[in-house]
Design an enzyme around this catalytic site. Sequence first.
Site, PDB file in Angstrom:
ATOM      1  N   ASP A  21       1.002  -1.257  -0.246  1.00 35.32           N
ATOM      2  CA  ASP A  21       0.178   0.075  -0.108  1.00 35.32           C
ATOM      3  C   ASP A  21       0.810   1.242   0.077  1.00 35.32           C
ATOM      4  O   ASP A  21       1.864   1.264   0.476  1.00 35.32           O
ATOM      5  CB  ASP A  21      -0.915  -0.040   1.200  1.00 35.32           C
ATOM      6  CG  ASP A  21      -2.007   0.775   0.958  1.00 35.32           C
ATOM      7  OD1 ASP A  21      -2.207   1.510   0.065  1.00 35.32           O
ATOM      8  OD2 ASP A  21      -2.798   0.939   2.053  1.00 35.32           O
ATOM      9  N   ASN A  23       1.248   3.407  -2.730  1.00 35.03           N
ATOM     10  CA  ASN A  23       1.924   3.648  -4.281  1.00 35.03           C
ATOM     11  C   ASN A  23       1.436   5.297  -4.679  1.00 35.03           C
ATOM     12  O   ASN A  23       2.189   5.875  -5.078  1.00 35.03           O
ATOM     13  CB  ASN A  23       1.740   2.612  -5.216  1.00 35.03           C
ATOM     14  CG  ASN A  23       1.906   1.305  -4.859  1.00 35.03           C
ATOM     15  OD1 ASN A  23       3.087   1.233  -4.207  1.00 35.03           O
ATOM     16  ND2 ASN A  23       1.779   0.302  -5.840  1.00 35.03           N
ATOM     17  N   GLY A  24      -0.026   5.088  -4.562  1.00 35.86           N
ATOM     18  CA  GLY A  24      -0.398   6.500  -4.885  1.00 35.86           C
ATOM     19  C   GLY A  24       0.062   7.641  -4.187  1.00 35.86           C
ATOM     20  O   GLY A  24       0.516   8.837  -4.608  1.00 35.86           O
ATOM     21  N   TRP A  26       2.951   8.018  -2.707  1.00 36.97           N
ATOM     22  CA  TRP A  26       4.200   8.060  -2.621  1.00 36.97           C
ATOM     23  C   TRP A  26       4.443   8.843  -4.230  1.00 36.97           C
ATOM     24  O   TRP A  26       5.144   9.830  -4.072  1.00 36.97           O
ATOM     25  CB  TRP A  26       4.810   6.485  -3.247  1.00 36.97           C
ATOM     26  CG  TRP A  26       6.389   6.760  -3.380  1.00 36.97           C
ATOM     27  CD1 TRP A  26       7.401   6.526  -2.773  1.00 36.97           C
ATOM     28  CD2 TRP A  26       6.935   6.583  -4.783  1.00 36.97           C
ATOM     29  NE1 TRP A  26       8.523   6.184  -3.333  1.00 36.97           N
ATOM     30  CE2 TRP A  26       8.434   6.555  -4.637  1.00 36.97           C
ATOM     31  CE3 TRP A  26       6.604   6.964  -6.210  1.00 36.97           C
ATOM     32  CZ2 TRP A  26       9.217   6.703  -5.796  1.00 36.97           C
ATOM     33  CZ3 TRP A  26       7.243   6.826  -7.419  1.00 36.97           C
ATOM     34  CH2 TRP A  26       8.611   6.875  -7.012  1.00 36.97           C
ATOM     35  N   ARG A  34      -0.308   8.733 -10.378  1.00 40.20           N
ATOM     36  CA  ARG A  34      -0.510   7.750  -9.314  1.00 40.20           C
ATOM     37  C   ARG A  34       0.202   6.419  -9.908  1.00 40.20           C
ATOM     38  O   ARG A  34       0.977   5.607  -9.285  1.00 40.20           O
ATOM     39  CB  ARG A  34      -1.936   7.345  -9.055  1.00 40.20           C
ATOM     40  CG  ARG A  34      -2.580   8.405  -8.183  1.00 40.20           C
ATOM     41  CD  ARG A  34      -4.211   7.875  -7.966  1.00 40.20           C
ATOM     42  NE  ARG A  34      -4.260   6.619  -7.410  1.00 40.20           N
ATOM     43  CZ  ARG A  34      -4.092   6.244  -6.151  1.00 40.20           C
ATOM     44  NH1 ARG A  34      -3.706   7.316  -5.377  1.00 40.20           N
ATOM     45  NH2 ARG A  34      -4.066   5.002  -5.675  1.00 40.20           N
ATOM     46  N   HIS A  38       2.851   3.070  -8.910  1.00 41.05           N
ATOM     47  CA  HIS A  38       2.687   1.518  -8.974  1.00 41.05           C
ATOM     48  C   HIS A  38       3.732   0.938  -9.753  1.00 41.05           C
ATOM     49  O   HIS A  38       4.202  -0.050  -9.544  1.00 41.05           O
ATOM     50  CB  HIS A  38       1.387   1.242  -9.802  1.00 41.05           C
ATOM     51  CG  HIS A  38       0.261   1.638  -9.136  1.00 41.05           C
ATOM     52  ND1 HIS A  38      -0.080   1.265  -7.839  1.00 41.05           N
ATOM     53  CD2 HIS A  38      -1.152   2.394  -9.522  1.00 41.05           C
ATOM     54  CE1 HIS A  38      -1.249   1.812  -7.353  1.00 41.05           C
ATOM     55  NE2 HIS A  38      -1.912   2.318  -8.633  1.00 41.05           N
ATOM     56  N   SER A  66      -7.297  -5.779  -6.057  1.00 41.07           N
ATOM     57  CA  SER A  66      -8.384  -6.309  -5.342  1.00 41.07           C
ATOM     58  C   SER A  66      -9.633  -6.300  -6.276  1.00 41.07           C
ATOM     59  O   SER A  66      -9.633  -5.590  -7.257  1.00 41.07           O
ATOM     60  CB  SER A  66      -8.760  -5.657  -4.011  1.00 41.07           C
ATOM     61  OG  SER A  66      -9.364  -4.365  -4.338  1.00 41.07           O
ATOM     62  N   TRP A  70     -11.573  -2.129  -9.415  1.00 43.58           N
ATOM     63  CA  TRP A  70     -12.302  -1.829 -10.313  1.00 43.58           C
ATOM     64  C   TRP A  70     -12.909  -0.462 -10.309  1.00 43.58           C
ATOM     65  O   TRP A  70     -13.372  -0.035 -11.059  1.00 43.58           O
ATOM     66  CB  TRP A  70     -13.116  -3.000 -10.743  1.00 43.58           C
ATOM     67  CG  TRP A  70     -12.567  -4.327 -11.037  1.00 43.58           C
ATOM     68  CD1 TRP A  70     -12.705  -5.454 -10.178  1.00 43.58           C
ATOM     69  CD2 TRP A  70     -11.912  -4.718 -12.529  1.00 43.58           C
ATOM     70  NE1 TRP A  70     -11.886  -6.401 -11.070  1.00 43.58           N
ATOM     71  CE2 TRP A  70     -11.745  -6.104 -12.234  1.00 43.58           C
ATOM     72  CE3 TRP A  70     -11.568  -4.018 -13.334  1.00 43.58           C
ATOM     73  CZ2 TRP A  70     -10.698  -6.638 -13.174  1.00 43.58           C
ATOM     74  CZ3 TRP A  70     -10.873  -4.527 -14.448  1.00 43.58           C
ATOM     75  CH2 TRP A  70     -10.565  -6.052 -14.289  1.00 43.58           C
ATOM     76  N   LEU A 132      10.547 -20.826  -4.241  1.00 47.38           N
ATOM     77  CA  LEU A 132       9.844 -19.725  -3.410  1.00 47.38           C
ATOM     78  C   LEU A 132       8.463 -19.940  -4.493  1.00 47.38           C
ATOM     79  O   LEU A 132       8.426 -19.933  -5.449  1.00 47.38           O
ATOM     80  CB  LEU A 132      10.105 -18.473  -3.763  1.00 47.38           C
ATOM     81  CG  LEU A 132       9.387 -17.336  -3.062  1.00 47.38           C
ATOM     82  CD1 LEU A 132       9.268 -17.223  -1.584  1.00 47.38           C
ATOM     83  CD2 LEU A 132       9.982 -15.850  -3.808  1.00 47.38           C
ATOM     84  N   GLU A 204       0.197 -13.168  12.396  1.00 43.38           N
ATOM     85  CA  GLU A 204       0.686 -11.994  12.811  1.00 43.38           C
ATOM     86  C   GLU A 204       0.769 -11.109  11.960  1.00 43.38           C
ATOM     87  O   GLU A 204       0.915 -11.215  10.914  1.00 43.38           O
ATOM     88  CB  GLU A 204       2.100 -12.301  13.469  1.00 43.38           C
ATOM     89  CG  GLU A 204       2.548 -13.487  14.393  1.00 43.38           C
ATOM     90  CD  GLU A 204       1.626 -12.887  15.776  1.00 43.38           C
ATOM     91  OE1 GLU A 204       1.776 -11.776  16.068  1.00 43.38           O
ATOM     92  OE2 GLU A 204       1.019 -13.931  16.509  1.00 43.38           O
TER      93      GLU A 204
HETATM   94  C1  FPP Z   1      -2.120   0.201  -3.347  1.00 49.46           C
HETATM   95  O1  FPP Z   1      -1.731   1.464  -3.203  1.00 49.46           O
HETATM   96  C2  FPP Z   1      -1.446  -0.495  -4.371  1.00 49.46           C
HETATM   97  C3  FPP Z   1      -2.222  -1.147  -5.430  1.00 49.46           C
HETATM   98  C4  FPP Z   1      -3.677  -1.126  -5.458  1.00 49.46           C
HETATM   99  C5  FPP Z   1      -1.386  -1.951  -6.367  1.00 49.46           C
HETATM  100  C6  FPP Z   1      -0.142  -2.575  -6.183  1.00 49.46           C
HETATM  101  C7  FPP Z   1       0.441  -3.090  -7.345  1.00 49.46           C
HETATM  102  C8  FPP Z   1       1.914  -2.964  -7.514  1.00 49.46           C
HETATM  103  C9  FPP Z   1       2.916  -2.845  -6.523  1.00 49.46           C
HETATM  104  C10 FPP Z   1       2.232  -3.003  -8.627  1.00 49.46           C
HETATM  105  C11 FPP Z   1       3.088  -4.416  -9.083  1.00 49.46           C
HETATM  106  C12 FPP Z   1       2.355  -5.640  -8.776  1.00 49.46           C
HETATM  107  C13 FPP Z   1       2.104  -6.498  -9.741  1.00 49.46           C
HETATM  108  C14 FPP Z   1       2.292  -8.050  -9.667  1.00 49.46           C
HETATM  109  C15 FPP Z   1       1.229  -6.217 -10.970  1.00 49.46           C
HETATM  110  P1  FPP Z   1      -2.538   2.493  -3.449  1.00 49.46           P
HETATM  111  O2  FPP Z   1      -2.678   2.816  -4.875  1.00 49.46           O
HETATM  112  O3  FPP Z   1      -3.833   2.284  -2.776  1.00 49.46           O
HETATM  113  O4  FPP Z   1      -2.036   3.886  -2.877  1.00 49.46           O
HETATM  114  P2  FPP Z   1      -2.635   4.860  -1.803  1.00 49.46           P
HETATM  115  O5  FPP Z   1      -3.169   4.538  -0.546  1.00 49.46           O
HETATM  116  O6  FPP Z   1      -1.283   5.973  -1.739  1.00 49.46           O
HETATM  117  O7  FPP Z   1      -3.552   5.732  -2.827  1.00 49.46           O
END
Ligand code: FPP
Length: 243
Positions: A21, A23-24, A26, A34, A38, A66, A70, A132, A204
């Site tokens: 979590d 990425n957006g 960041w 956004r 990712h 998730s 969508w 793995l 955990e």
């Molecule tokens: C949540 O951050 C992240 C996601 C919904 C996507 C995660 C995807 C990747 C890390 C890309 C690589 C992986 C694969 C296998 C395709 P957010 O967008 O909800 O961030 P925020 O809460 O800051 O908005």
Amino acid sequence: MAKKDLDKLAVVPTHVAIIMDGNGRWALEKGLPRVAGHRAGTENLREVIEASVEFGIKYLTIYAFSTENWKRPQDEIQGLMHIFRTMLDRELKNLHENGVQLRHFGRLEGIDNALKKKVLEAIDLTKDNQTLILNIAFNYGGRDEIIQAVKGILADGHTPDEVTEDLISEYLYSASCPDPDLIIRTSGEYRCSNFLIWQGAYSEWYFTPTYWPDFGREDLYQALAVYSQRDRRYGKIKTEKGS
Ligand code: FPP
């Protein structure tokens, strides 16, 4: 970090699951779109996968998309689909050579045919690898997974008496995969967001404020160090380590 640091870990979890979590945020904090977050969150993923092998983790499950994602804007959804496709094109050979077995948790329906084909080919190519097991939760929802399991159980004609925890587990995407010992969520959020809600009953949890693209090998080590100090009781009052 040297080998001796690894020796300090009293126990290493067999199965680690990660909610990647932040990425957006960041990206937005850097004035970027956004989807750039990712993309950055794919770069560190390679480091985390390599570190998982190094630390002796056997199963790694990552939450990439998730069933609720969508609802995001179309360009972000398309961006995530593109990233998944590119990741498979770019990383599959390397993952395969390093003994990583890819599995998919979630629904393939709804994903476009070209990506679906790539996912199925990657699963087939890597099916005998054992270093793995990397479960990619993509178009995944924990409640949806349980609904699919119940439908499967009914379709196979099981009687109420046959319904046990083991039977339900066999009908989940995670069949044959042990429950996660440790679930990590980055970015300072404290919720499970429909991730492994059946399998995580006794996991955990480890939370860190670090945004996913900044989470690397050292952060994973920190999470494992915290985990190794936990006393897992499974509803009992005291455990001998390992019981
Ligand atoms: C949540 O951050 C992240 C996601 C919904 C996507 C995660 C995807 C990747 C890390 C890309 C690589 C992986 C694969 C296998 C395709 P957010 O967008 O909800 O961030 P925020 O809460 O800051 O908005």
